[in-house]
Motif scaffolding. Structure first.
Motif, mmCIF file in Angstrom:
data_model
loop_
_atom_site.group_PDB
_atom_site.id
_atom_site.type_symbol
_atom_site.label_atom_id
_atom_site.label_comp_id
_atom_site.label_asym_id
_atom_site.label_seq_id
_atom_site.Cartn_x
_atom_site.Cartn_y
_atom_site.Cartn_z
ATOM 1 N N LEU B 16 -65.481 7.248 -60.729
ATOM 2 C CA LEU B 16 -64.697 6.159 -60.722
ATOM 3 C C LEU B 16 -63.779 6.281 -59.343
ATOM 4 C CD1 LEU B 16 -63.697 5.330 -64.162
ATOM 5 C CD2 LEU B 16 -64.987 4.194 -62.789
ATOM 6 N N THR B 17 -63.195 7.560 -59.262
ATOM 7 C CA THR B 17 -62.648 7.794 -57.885
ATOM 8 C C THR B 17 -63.208 7.218 -56.927
ATOM 9 O OG1 THR B 17 -61.510 9.582 -59.136
ATOM 10 C CG2 THR B 17 -61.086 9.406 -56.844
ATOM 11 N N GLY B 18 -64.434 7.674 -56.578
ATOM 12 C CA GLY B 18 -65.318 7.514 -55.445
ATOM 13 C C GLY B 18 -65.280 6.107 -55.007
ATOM 14 N N LEU B 22 -63.694 3.689 -52.088
ATOM 15 C CA LEU B 22 -64.501 2.608 -51.195
ATOM 16 C C LEU B 22 -63.600 1.328 -51.261
ATOM 17 C CD1 LEU B 22 -68.277 3.230 -52.187
ATOM 18 C CD2 LEU B 22 -67.183 3.317 -49.954
ATOM 19 N N LEU B 23 -63.199 0.759 -52.538
ATOM 20 C CA LEU B 23 -62.681 -0.264 -52.597
ATOM 21 C C LEU B 23 -61.512 -0.557 -51.813
ATOM 22 C CD1 LEU B 23 -63.048 -2.971 -54.490
ATOM 23 C CD2 LEU B 23 -61.304 -1.798 -55.850
ATOM 24 N N ALA B 28 -58.120 -1.699 -47.194
ATOM 25 C CA ALA B 28 -57.441 -1.356 -45.715
ATOM 26 C C ALA B 28 -58.006 -1.806 -44.469
ATOM 27 C CB ALA B 28 -57.856 0.152 -45.724
ATOM 28 N N ILE B 29 -59.513 -1.989 -44.429
ATOM 29 C CA ILE B 29 -60.010 -2.746 -43.191
ATOM 30 C C ILE B 29 -59.416 -4.075 -43.211
ATOM 31 C CG2 ILE B 29 -62.112 -3.446 -42.205
ATOM 32 C CD1 ILE B 29 -63.456 -0.793 -43.344
ATOM 33 N N VAL B 212 -54.930 7.887 -50.078
ATOM 34 C CA VAL B 212 -55.069 9.101 -50.149
ATOM 35 C C VAL B 212 -54.206 9.523 -51.709
ATOM 36 C CG1 VAL B 212 -54.761 11.564 -49.891
ATOM 37 C CG2 VAL B 212 -55.993 10.027 -48.421
ATOM 38 N N PHE B 213 -53.074 8.967 -51.499
ATOM 39 C CA PHE B 213 -52.179 9.413 -52.496
ATOM 40 C C PHE B 213 -52.556 8.289 -53.967
ATOM 41 C CE2 PHE B 213 -48.239 8.185 -54.889
ATOM 42 C CZ PHE B 213 -47.575 9.381 -55.164
#
Lengths: 103, 660
Positions: B16-18, B22-23, B28-29, B212-213
């Motif tokens: 799920l974290t992965g 990605l999301l 961010a982009i 990251v946080f």
């Protein structure tokens, strides 16, 4: 009754065959009596299926005979029925008697 | 996770974290692309802001200076003016700030500039003593600047013209003396780009840090709230599978609703399984106990039946019973009623199991009881029937066939209570189809009829239950009476009819499971008069062949021969002192069923062999020679009885033929 007698190297092997009953037992006695000298006398009972008191008497006499000849005396390959006769008369403790190996 | 498991690798949290990461990167982009535009816009705006700010702070000073010197612009600064210019350039992210006053007619401007770039510092500045003064430069105002100067525009944005840069922003301002001055800020494209870059990088770093946080927090939460409970559940299940103290394995996941539900369901399930296991264990113990009891019952039932083979005074009996898988209700029996009469019975109780076997035991006892009282077959059946019918709430019934062989009159008398019709095998096969009656136990007043048929020495009476003719193959084909009759017709000599029929049945049904008891009994009439022997030890061979050829179990034959020989030799030796009287014989007979009985009768002098017997504990060959044979005979036999009657010595040797 068929009796085979083998002599060699001071040892006499007497091998009776069949039933050692009242009628046939004296033949075993005769066979033992005919031995004149021996270092040891062995009765091979491999082919003896049956024995009653008459056979027992012949064995006791054969034992006496071997003592008089200074020979050792033993009975080998004794089947269960014959062994039970030796046991019930306590003769198995007095003579050198070996039962047949269960084949 | 254990090695070698065939499920998808990776934990819920990881996976799920992965996806979350990605999301977030995608977000961010998108944010970055917006922010690029925002930053660009911001840089331009900040330049404008700078110019206004600079003007508001220094405008008065600058204008004041120009008033004093009476030159359009004669800016006079302290020595740290460079520092201030540098400071403001940095603060507002522009390469230059400048002020100028145009001389439109002569095509010149008087300009003073500040820059944070070393190479550009004070490019247009001249120094008078410690003060910076503007320098006069040839410059023709652009249209926009001209408009600005004439007060037609508030500000102008221009391609670089006055100072080396890419963009200039100029405002018309007034100094403290009310003289018009143009204030400008210039920035190069490189400067803009680097500002945008640094802005973007800052934003990117900020977003990355947030991502990251956020991911770390997310992972931690998922781990604690999802992965850990899942792991605990999986471990609990594995612990449970290992067995041992099953009920000690409890799950206590509280957290999320789903896990609490799983946890609760697991606990309920493990409780249920534990309970089922315990129940199952109790049940299987119970079954084992019952099965052991049934085995005992079966052995008691078979213990009630007589030996399979027997030689009685007047007949030879062969019987056989092969019970089906479950304890059943077949029975066979034979009794020697007296010297001339032997009864034979075969019966079949309806149903199977314990009730049938108990009913069978009762029936057997009743039949024996009435037979011993001397009843005829019909009378036995009648009496047994009325007794059984008295108390028979379950309406169980027995089909039975009873025959009594009379060796004196050479007949067999029989009565039938609904049983399979037996056969007499002589030179032909005769089916005993007379005297039909109802099965026992149903109708208390049923009358049975006796029928007598001749039976000579050598003839065989064959009784059986329907387990024989109804033996069935896997294809459902019955053995039937035709095949039975064929086997019975082809019997030869001394063969055991029960065994021959059973072999034929087995060969016929093959591997099919036997579903009913198979029970048979054959009674062959024989002339079993004692044999006569001379007082001659050579006659022992006759005794020997009688014993050895009998149907007794082999392991008893040699012992019985020894006992018989010793007794016979004793009689031959001691019956008469001298010659044996003419015609004097020793009578020898043999009978057996569950027990072998050997009997010698002689007319010699009275001699009880039991007297003066050596101790039976041990026979000492050195002290006693006499009595050796008797000692052996007495040891081998179970009992040796003696009586002296009518001038005859009667010596009876008995030995129990133990069932294996």
């Amino acid at each position: 009754m068929q009796i085979t007698k083998t002599v060699g190297n001071g040892t006499v092997i007497i091998k009776p065959e069949g039933w050692l009953d009242t009628v046939s037992s004296p033949e075993l006695g005769d066979a033992v009596e005919s031995v004149t000298e021996a270092g040891s006398i062995i009765l091979d009972f491999d082919l003896v299926e049956y024995m009653a008191s008459a056979g027992l008497r012949q064995i006791l006499m054969a034992h006496k005979k071997s003592q008089s000849l200074g020979a050792s005396f033993s009975i080998i390959n004794v089947c269960p029925q014959v062994m039970s006769i030796f046991k019930m008369t306590n003769i198995d403790s007095k003579l050198d008697i070996k039962a047949k190996n269960p084949a | 996770m254990k090695k070698g498991r065939k499920y998808k690798s990776g934990s819920i949290a990881g996976s799920l974290t992965g996806r979350m990461a990605l999301l977030m990167v995608a977000c961010a982009i998108i944010i970055m692309s917006f922010s690029y535009r925002m930053v660009s816009q911001n840089v331009i705006e900040s330049s404008q802001r700078y110019a206004k700010m600079l003007l508001s702070v220094y405008g008065d000073m600058m204008c004041y200076e120009t008033e004093q010197e009476h030159i359009p612009i004669d800016l006079n600064y302290s020595s740290d003016a460079d520092y201030l210019g540098d400071y403001f350039c940095k603060w507002y992210n522009v390469d230059y700030v400048y002020l100028y006053a145009p001389d439109v007619e002569n095509g010149t401007v008087t300009i003073i500039s500040f820059s944070c770039d070393e190479k550009l510092v004070g490019k247009y500045n001249a120094y008078r003593g410690d003060t910076i003064v503007g320098s006069v430069v040839d410059y023709k105002l652009t249209d926009d600047e001209l408009a600005l100067w004439n007060g037609e525009m508030a500000f102008a944005v221009l391609d670089a013209a006055l100072v080396p840069s890419d963009v200039e922003i100029e405002y018309l301002v007034k100094d403290a003396f009310g003289n018009k001055v143009i204030l400008g800020g210039a920035i190069s494209n490189e400067g803009i780009r680097s500002q945008i870059r640094s802005g973007i990088i800052t934003v990117a770093i900020a977003i990355l840090a947030i991502i990251v946080f956020a991911i770390a927090i997310f992972h931690l939460l998922i781990s604690r709230k999802a992965s850990l409970p899942a792991k605990n559940i999986s471990k609990a299940i594995e612990d449970y599978m290992k067995g041992g103290q099953r009920s000690k394995v409890r799950l206590n996941e509280k957290g999320y609703h789903e896990f609490a539900m799983i946890s609760e369901a697991f606990n309920r399930m493990s409780d249920d399984i534990d309970r089922y296991m315990a129940d199952n264990e109790t049940l299987s113990r119970e079954r084992e106990r019952q099965s052991a009891e049934i085995d005992i019952a079966a052995s008691i039932q078979h213990g009630l039946l007589p030996a399979m083979e027997a030689l009685t005074g007047n007949c030879r009996i062969h019987s056989g019973m092969k019970p089906a898988k479950y304890i059943g209700g077949d029975l066979y029996d034979y009794i020697r009623i007296d010297g001339n009469h032997t009864m034979a019975v075969v019966a079949d109780v309806s149903g199977k199991g314990m009730s049938a076997s108990m009913f069978m035991a009762v029936t057997l006892t009743l039949i024996r009881q009435f037979a011993r009282l001397g009843h005829s077959p019909a009378s036995i059946l009648g009496n047994v029937n009325s007794t059984l019918s008295e108390e028979n709430p379950k309406m169980m019934f027995v089909t039975a066939f009873i025959a009594i062989y009379d060796s004196e009159n050479h007949t067999v008398t029989y009565a039938n209570a609904g049983h399979n019709q037996p056969y007499i095998i002589s030179d032909r096969l005769v089916r005993l189809d007379g005297a039909p009656g109802s099965p026992l136990g149903l109708f208390p007043d049923e009358q049975y009829t006796d029928v007598s048929v001749p039976m000579n020495v050598g003839d065989t009476l064959f009784l059986y239950t329907d387990g024989v003719n109804e033996a069935v193959t896997e294809n459902g084909e019955f053995f039937g009476t035709d095949r039975l009759e064929n086997v019975l017709t082809e019997l030869t000599g001394d063969s055991d009819p029960a065994q021959c029929v059973y072999d034929a049945v087995r060969a016929f049904v093959g591997n099919a499971e036997q579903n009913d008891d198979i029970t048979m009994l054959s009674l062959t009439a024989c002339d079993n008069a004692p044999i006569e022997l001379d007082y001659d030890i050579r006659e022992f061979r006759k005794i020997k062949s009688l014993i050895m050829d009998s149907g007794m179990p082999d392991r008893f034959k040699l012992d019985l021969c020894v006992a018989a020989e010793e007794c016979f030799v004793n009689i031959c030796s001691y019956a008469f002192d001298g010659a044996v009287p003419e015609g004097e014989k020793i009578l020898f007979s043999l009978e057996y069923s569950n027990q072998a009985v050997l009997r010698f009768v002689d007319g010699g002098r009275q001699f009880d062999p039991r007297k003066n017997m050596p101790s039976t504990d041990e026979y000492d060959i050195d002290t006693r020679v006499g009595g050796l044979g008797r000692f052996i005979a007495f040891t081998v036999a179970d009992s040796v009885d003696y009586e002296y009657t009518d001038g005859k010595n009667i010596l009876t040797i008995s030995k129990t033929l133990m069932k294996q």
